[in-house]
Design an enzyme around this catalytic site. Sequence first.
Site, PDB file in Angstrom:
ATOM      1  N   ASP A   1      10.950 -28.040 -50.567  1.00 36.92           N
ATOM      2  CA  ASP A   1      11.077 -29.502 -49.807  1.00 36.92           C
ATOM      3  C   ASP A   1      12.208 -29.610 -48.962  1.00 36.92           C
ATOM      4  O   ASP A   1      13.040 -28.814 -49.108  1.00 36.92           O
ATOM      5  CB  ASP A   1      11.392 -30.705 -51.090  1.00 36.92           C
ATOM      6  CG  ASP A   1      11.280 -31.919 -50.767  1.00 36.92           C
ATOM      7  OD1 ASP A   1      10.694 -32.192 -49.716  1.00 36.92           O
ATOM      8  OD2 ASP A   1      11.520 -32.784 -51.353  1.00 36.92           O
TER       9      ASP A   1
ATOM     10  N   ASN B   1      -0.029 -35.377 -50.472  1.00 37.23           N
ATOM     11  CA  ASN B   1       0.285 -34.990 -49.178  1.00 37.23           C
ATOM     12  C   ASN B   1      -1.142 -35.081 -48.009  1.00 37.23           C
ATOM     13  O   ASN B   1      -0.787 -35.282 -46.826  1.00 37.23           O
ATOM     14  CB  ASN B   1       0.504 -33.402 -48.900  1.00 37.23           C
ATOM     15  CG  ASN B   1       1.760 -32.979 -49.471  1.00 37.23           C
ATOM     16  OD1 ASN B   1       2.335 -32.108 -49.732  1.00 37.23           O
ATOM     17  ND2 ASN B   1       2.762 -34.063 -49.357  1.00 37.23           N
TER      18      ASN B   1
HETATM   19  C1  FPP Z   1       7.880 -30.417 -47.915  1.00 38.26           C
HETATM   20  O1  FPP Z   1       8.786 -30.756 -47.109  1.00 38.26           O
HETATM   21  C2  FPP Z   1       7.045 -29.346 -47.556  1.00 38.26           C
HETATM   22  C3  FPP Z   1       5.622 -29.605 -47.689  1.00 38.26           C
HETATM   23  C4  FPP Z   1       5.035 -30.618 -47.893  1.00 38.26           C
HETATM   24  C5  FPP Z   1       4.738 -28.429 -47.138  1.00 38.26           C
HETATM   25  C6  FPP Z   1       5.152 -26.999 -47.694  1.00 38.26           C
HETATM   26  C7  FPP Z   1       4.834 -26.423 -46.401  1.00 38.26           C
HETATM   27  C8  FPP Z   1       5.320 -24.868 -46.103  1.00 38.26           C
HETATM   28  C9  FPP Z   1       6.553 -24.480 -46.431  1.00 38.26           C
HETATM   29  C10 FPP Z   1       4.846 -24.235 -44.794  1.00 38.26           C
HETATM   30  C11 FPP Z   1       4.027 -23.037 -44.934  1.00 38.26           C
HETATM   31  C12 FPP Z   1       3.228 -22.849 -46.462  1.00 38.26           C
HETATM   32  C13 FPP Z   1       2.446 -21.734 -46.539  1.00 38.26           C
HETATM   33  C14 FPP Z   1       1.957 -21.360 -47.708  1.00 38.26           C
HETATM   34  C15 FPP Z   1       2.178 -20.801 -45.448  1.00 38.26           C
HETATM   35  P1  FPP Z   1       8.744 -32.316 -46.521  1.00 38.26           P
HETATM   36  O2  FPP Z   1       7.833 -32.310 -45.153  1.00 38.26           O
HETATM   37  O3  FPP Z   1       8.426 -33.288 -47.521  1.00 38.26           O
HETATM   38  O4  FPP Z   1      10.197 -32.351 -46.016  1.00 38.26           O
HETATM   39  P2  FPP Z   1      10.979 -33.731 -45.907  1.00 38.26           P
HETATM   40  O5  FPP Z   1      11.020 -34.273 -47.436  1.00 38.26           O
HETATM   41  O6  FPP Z   1      12.296 -33.407 -45.466  1.00 38.26           O
HETATM   42  O7  FPP Z   1      10.325 -34.755 -45.146  1.00 38.26           O
END
Ligand code: FPP
Length: 246
Positions: free
Chosen positions: A21, A69
Amino acid sequence: MSLKDQILTDKLPNHVAIIMDGNGRWAKQRGMLRVLGHESGAKSVRDIVEASAEIGIKNLTLYAFSTENWKRPKLEVQTLMKLLVKSLKKEIKTLQENNIRLLAIGCLHDLPKKAHQELSEVIDKTKNNTHMTLTLALSYGSREEIVKVIKELTDKVKNNIISVESIDESIINKHLYTHDLPDVDLLIRTSGEQRISNFLLWQIAYAELYFTDILWPDFKKNDLYQALINYQNRERRFGKTSEQLS
Ligand code: FPP
């Protein structure tokens, strides 16, 4: 002594799961678009997979995309799916060289065709690898998984394949997406949020939880080592008393 050297290799968690996250906040702090946070997050994925394999963790599960998501802006969803395809294409060689098996859990048929195809291909090519199992949770939601199990079991009862009396924890385990995996020992969540967000609710029943303020794109090998050292200093009692354990 380096952090890595402080880790006791005979006391490693057998299964580490991570809620990655903070990509969006990481980007925002830098005045960048959220999607660039995800790109940077993909670099941490590489780092942590490499560190886990090096140190000898047998199972690593990453929450890459939840059922919730899909509600994000279309462009962000598209970028995450493209990033998945790009990473799979790029990393297949590394997975093979390091003897890592790839699995995926979740409603995989909801993924765009290209992502689903690429994923199936990498899963198939790495299916005989034995050093570590890397599982990507994609379009995954624990409640959806539990509903799926209940439907499958009631269907089997209805068709006299199993009896109600025979339903126990092991049958439930066999019907979960994670049927090939052991229970989670250590669950890590980055970015300072302290919640589970519909991730592996059944499988974390006895997991140790580790929360860190570090945003996922900044979470690197040493941060994983820190989490492992913290884990190794905990007493896991599984309902027993301290005295019973010693
Ligand atoms: C959460 O951060 C992250 C995600 C929803 C996606 C995770 C994806 C990756 C790490 C990218 C690559 C993955 C692979 C397997 C290639 P957020 O967007 O919720 O962050 P925030 O809470 O700060 O908005």
